[in-house]
Design a protein around this motif. Structure first.
Motif, PDB file in Angstrom:
ATOM      1  N   PHE A 332      40.456  25.828  51.857  1.00  0.00           N
ATOM      2  CA  PHE A 332      39.527  26.944  52.049  1.00  0.00           C
ATOM      3  C   PHE A 332      40.297  28.261  52.108  1.00  0.00           C
ATOM      4  CE2 PHE A 332      36.760  23.557  53.793  1.00  0.00           C
ATOM      5  CZ  PHE A 332      35.587  23.841  53.106  1.00  0.00           C
ATOM      6  N   ASN A 333      41.401  28.270  52.850  1.00  0.00           N
ATOM      7  CA  ASN A 333      42.198  29.490  52.980  1.00  0.00           C
ATOM      8  C   ASN A 333      42.903  29.836  51.674  1.00  0.00           C
ATOM      9  OD1 ASN A 333      42.521  30.529  56.051  1.00  0.00           O
ATOM     10  ND2 ASN A 333      42.045  28.351  55.995  1.00  0.00           N
ATOM     11  N   LEU A 334      43.316  28.823  50.915  1.00  0.00           N
ATOM     12  CA  LEU A 334      43.902  29.080  49.609  1.00  0.00           C
ATOM     13  C   LEU A 334      42.865  29.738  48.700  1.00  0.00           C
ATOM     14  CD1 LEU A 334      46.147  28.829  47.526  1.00  0.00           C
ATOM     15  CD2 LEU A 334      45.377  26.490  47.048  1.00  0.00           C
ATOM     16  N   GLY A 335      41.628  29.248  48.762  1.00  0.00           N
ATOM     17  CA  GLY A 335      40.556  29.854  47.985  1.00  0.00           C
ATOM     18  C   GLY A 335      40.321  31.307  48.380  1.00  0.00           C
ATOM     19  N   ASN A 336      40.369  31.576  49.685  1.00  0.00           N
ATOM     20  CA  ASN A 336      40.198  32.948  50.172  1.00  0.00           C
ATOM     21  C   ASN A 336      41.280  33.867  49.601  1.00  0.00           C
ATOM     22  OD1 ASN A 336      38.234  31.732  51.695  1.00  0.00           O
ATOM     23  ND2 ASN A 336      39.242  32.019  53.658  1.00  0.00           N
ATOM     24  N   ALA A 337      42.536  33.411  49.694  1.00  0.00           N
ATOM     25  CA  ALA A 337      43.651  34.230  49.234  1.00  0.00           C
ATOM     26  C   ALA A 337      43.607  34.438  47.722  1.00  0.00           C
ATOM     27  CB  ALA A 337      44.970  33.574  49.639  1.00  0.00           C
ATOM     28  N   LEU A 338      43.327  33.361  46.979  1.00  0.00           N
ATOM     29  CA  LEU A 338      43.274  33.440  45.518  1.00  0.00           C
ATOM     30  C   LEU A 338      42.186  34.392  45.052  1.00  0.00           C
ATOM     31  CD1 LEU A 338      44.068  32.357  42.679  1.00  0.00           C
ATOM     32  CD2 LEU A 338      42.352  30.554  43.018  1.00  0.00           C
ATOM     33  N   SER A 339      40.993  34.261  45.622  1.00  0.00           N
ATOM     34  CA  SER A 339      39.877  35.082  45.176  1.00  0.00           C
ATOM     35  C   SER A 339      40.059  36.548  45.559  1.00  0.00           C
ATOM     36  CB  SER A 339      38.562  34.549  45.760  1.00  0.00           C
ATOM     37  OG  SER A 339      38.592  34.585  47.173  1.00  0.00           O
ATOM     38  N   ALA A 340      40.618  36.806  46.753  1.00  0.00           N
ATOM     39  CA  ALA A 340      40.881  38.191  47.152  1.00  0.00           C
ATOM     40  C   ALA A 340      41.872  38.846  46.197  1.00  0.00           C
ATOM     41  CB  ALA A 340      41.414  38.230  48.582  1.00  0.00           C
ATOM     42  N   TRP A 341      42.881  38.080  45.784  1.00  0.00           N
ATOM     43  CA  TRP A 341      43.883  38.588  44.833  1.00  0.00           C
ATOM     44  C   TRP A 341      43.253  38.875  43.473  1.00  0.00           C
ATOM     45  CZ3 TRP A 341      46.309  35.547  40.704  1.00  0.00           C
ATOM     46  CH2 TRP A 341      47.337  36.245  40.037  1.00  0.00           C
ATOM     47  N   LEU A 342      42.461  37.944  42.970  1.00  0.00           N
ATOM     48  CA  LEU A 342      41.807  38.133  41.673  1.00  0.00           C
ATOM     49  C   LEU A 342      40.819  39.295  41.714  1.00  0.00           C
ATOM     50  CD1 LEU A 342      41.144  34.405  40.642  1.00  0.00           C
ATOM     51  CD2 LEU A 342      42.844  35.969  39.675  1.00  0.00           C
ATOM     52  N   GLY A 343      40.075  39.392  42.832  1.00  0.00           N
ATOM     53  CA  GLY A 343      39.139  40.506  42.970  1.00  0.00           C
ATOM     54  C   GLY A 343      39.850  41.840  42.966  1.00  0.00           C
ATOM     55  N   GLY A 344      41.009  41.905  43.629  1.00  0.00           N
ATOM     56  CA  GLY A 344      41.786  43.144  43.631  1.00  0.00           C
ATOM     57  C   GLY A 344      42.290  43.499  42.253  1.00  0.00           C
ATOM     58  N   ILE A 345      42.629  42.491  41.447  1.00  0.00           N
ATOM     59  CA  ILE A 345      43.125  42.738  40.086  1.00  0.00           C
ATOM     60  C   ILE A 345      42.051  43.406  39.233  1.00  0.00           C
ATOM     61  CG2 ILE A 345      43.751  41.593  37.921  1.00  0.00           C
ATOM     62  CD1 ILE A 345      45.413  39.638  39.520  1.00  0.00           C
ATOM     63  N   VAL A 346      40.810  42.876  39.276  1.00  0.00           N
ATOM     64  CA  VAL A 346      39.760  43.440  38.413  1.00  0.00           C
ATOM     65  C   VAL A 346      39.337  44.833  38.889  1.00  0.00           C
ATOM     66  CG1 VAL A 346      38.902  41.207  37.616  1.00  0.00           C
ATOM     67  CG2 VAL A 346      37.955  42.199  39.698  1.00  0.00           C
ATOM     68  N   ILE A 347      39.403  45.079  40.197  1.00  0.00           N
ATOM     69  CA  ILE A 347      39.108  46.434  40.694  1.00  0.00           C
ATOM     70  C   ILE A 347      40.188  47.401  40.233  1.00  0.00           C
ATOM     71  CG2 ILE A 347      38.960  47.882  42.758  1.00  0.00           C
ATOM     72  CD1 ILE A 347      37.631  45.559  44.202  1.00  0.00           C
ATOM     73  N   ALA A 348      41.459  46.983  40.375  1.00  0.00           N
ATOM     74  CA  ALA A 348      42.579  47.831  39.966  1.00  0.00           C
ATOM     75  C   ALA A 348      42.562  48.094  38.457  1.00  0.00           C
ATOM     76  CB  ALA A 348      43.897  47.187  40.366  1.00  0.00           C
ATOM     77  N   ALA A 349      41.981  47.152  37.709  1.00  0.00           N
ATOM     78  CA  ALA A 349      41.899  47.319  36.255  1.00  0.00           C
ATOM     79  C   ALA A 349      40.806  48.295  35.838  1.00  0.00           C
ATOM     80  CB  ALA A 349      41.663  45.971  35.583  1.00  0.00           C
ATOM     81  N   GLY A 350      40.043  48.794  36.805  1.00  0.00           N
ATOM     82  CA  GLY A 350      39.041  49.809  36.519  1.00  0.00           C
ATOM     83  C   GLY A 350      37.641  49.282  36.255  1.00  0.00           C
ATOM     84  N   PHE A 351      37.363  48.016  36.615  1.00  0.00           N
ATOM     85  CA  PHE A 351      36.043  47.445  36.358  1.00  0.00           C
ATOM     86  C   PHE A 351      35.043  47.725  37.479  1.00  0.00           C
ATOM     87  CE2 PHE A 351      38.827  44.822  33.678  1.00  0.00           C
ATOM     88  CZ  PHE A 351      38.161  44.934  32.461  1.00  0.00           C
ATOM     89  N   GLY A 352      35.466  48.394  38.530  1.00  0.00           N
ATOM     90  CA  GLY A 352      34.529  48.796  39.579  1.00  0.00           C
ATOM     91  C   GLY A 352      34.463  47.822  40.742  1.00  0.00           C
ATOM     92  N   TYR A 353      33.831  48.283  41.825  1.00  0.00           N
ATOM     93  CA  TYR A 353      33.775  47.489  43.052  1.00  0.00           C
ATOM     94  C   TYR A 353      32.862  46.263  42.950  1.00  0.00           C
ATOM     95  CZ  TYR A 353      36.358  51.009  45.688  1.00  0.00           C
ATOM     96  OH  TYR A 353      37.336  51.852  46.152  1.00  0.00           O
ATOM     97  N   THR A 354      31.978  46.219  41.943  1.00  0.00           N
ATOM     98  CA  THR A 354      31.127  45.037  41.802  1.00  0.00           C
ATOM     99  C   THR A 354      31.785  43.942  40.964  1.00  0.00           C
ATOM    100  OG1 THR A 354      30.022  45.935  39.837  1.00  0.00           O
ATOM    101  CG2 THR A 354      29.018  46.430  41.984  1.00  0.00           C
TER     102      THR A 354
END
Length: 399
Positions: A332-354
């Motif tokens: 569960f915690n691995l999933g939390n860390a992985l998804s938070a990292w991936l979410g940060g990547i797409v935000i940083a790439a300019g795709f927006g907060y959604t």
């Protein structure tokens, strides 16, 4: 339900509170220790890593003693970690305290799941597991907001002393209410490790990583999503997180109830619904009402997967389930860390907060695919449903 489940739920409440309350107290902690907020964020990261590595480590160390005694030792570790955090004279000492407390997390839920399942009849095991996890979900509705409030008004150290007190109550509850189950005869660490040769155990853990990762892809970035996109005030984020917590409580109880009847259909429904809601949230986040409804549903559908996934691991790790159960908590915690990292990547790439919602939808959909694959393999090879070679006297989960 046996009173012993209440003791396990109290311990889970304390653990859930200490895991999440730090997020609301990071600015205060950072100011007191003279560090930046990103540096203080290591208190979150360190805890998550401690859960991931501590779950198999502590469970392996506990194979030589009874499960009740191990649960009590874990609560002592939890108490010590929170007291160290409360009295820490320096940031590094507090980080050590957080890691000490985190070592109890995965093993407590892993061993606690096995104990909860043994306390009731086979047809009620998922419900018993969900009762224990109710402590964790209620922590997000009651413990975390109250702990944050106390920390902001009386000091964050007071919050950690209170959490340590919860650990004392949990320890007393386990000592008084959990029956003294003898250590299973013939079960050794090699038997526990052998459970990971079962493809169904590995598939269940992968579903855990991806399914719960879908939840945290969105929830990690809920604050900017709700304020910058939906138009909520900063002060509204607290009650939106409470709404998420209420969804977790409801989903956990519903998931436990229906998983005891039809486990895989429950998983299909929860994972499929989660993927759809996360995808729609990308559009719905622009409206306050639909955004709030989505937050509630994400909590409910996400935690509806917890009891069935945990029970599925117990079922397929059949003669020696303790280590597999604990490692699944780490998943569960691995999933939390992985998804938070991936979410940060797409935000940083300019795709927006959604954009993390799309990441979450893809992760949940992937978990659904694995669930379908798992069922297909089970139908083709029914003999492997009891796959792992068990000791002569299997004890944990009987069919």
């Amino acid at each position: 339900m046996p009173l012993a489940l209440l003791a396990l739920a109290i311990g889970a409440f304390g653990i859930g509170t200490t895991e999440f309350v730090i997020m609301g107290l990071l600015p205060d902690v950072a100011t007191d220790f003279g560090v930046s907020v990103p540096t203080a964020g290591f208190l979150v990261t360190g805890y998550a890593l401690g859960v991931m590595f501590g779950a198999p480590l502590m469970t392996a160390l506990g194979t030589r003693i009874s499960r009740k005694n191990m649960l009590m030792l874990l609560m002592v570790l939890f108490i010590v970690g929170n007291v160290v955090s409360a009295v820490a004279p320096a940031f590094a000492v507090m980080l050590i305290g957080r890691v000490i407390a985190s070592l109890a997390h995965g093993a407590f839920f892993g061993i606690g799941s096995v104990v909860a399942a043994e306390l009731v009849a086979p047809e009620k095991r998922a419900g018993a597991i969900s009762m224990m996890f109710t402590g964790l979900t209620v922590a997000n509705v009651v413990g975390v907001p109250l702990g944050t409030f106390v920390g902001q008004h009386a000091g964050w150290r007071v919050t950690f002393f209170i959490v340590a007190g919860l650990g004392v109550v949990g320890l007393a509850g386990v000592a008084r209410l959990v029956p003294n189950m003898p250590k299973p005869e013939g079960v050794r660490l090699r038997h526990e490790v052998a459970a990971f040769k079962n493809v169904q155990v590995l598939l269940a853990m992968a579903m855990t990583v991806l399914g719960f990762g879908g939840v945290f892809a969105a929830i990690t970035y809920i604050a900017p999503m709700m304020t910058d996109v939906a138009g909520y005030a900063d002060s509204s984020v607290t009650w939106l997180l409470v709404l998420f917590g209420l969804g977790m409580v409801a989903g956990n109880l519903i998931g436990g109830r229906f998983a005891d009847r039809k486990l895989m259909p429950m998983l299909y429904t929860a994972l499929g619904g989660l993927a759809v809601v996360l995808a729609l949230f990308t559009i719905g986040a622009h409206n306050k009402v639909s955004a709030a409804v989505a937050v509630l549903l994400i909590g409910a559908l996400g935690f509806a997967t917890v009891p069935p996934l945990q029970k599925r691991v117990l079922d397929h790790a059949h003669g020696a389930p303790t280590l597999a159960s604990a490692v699944n908590i780490g998943a569960f915690n691995l999933g939390n860390a992985l998804s938070a990292w991936l979410g940060g990547i797409v935000i940083a790439a300019g795709f927006g907060y959604t954009s993390p919602n799309w990441v979450g939808a893809a992760l949940a959909a992937s978990a659904l695919v694995l669930a379908v694959l798992s069922s297909a393999l089970e139908r083709r090879e029914p003999a492997r449903h009891q796959a792992v070679a068990a000791p002569e006297r299997p004890v944990a989960v009987h069919h």
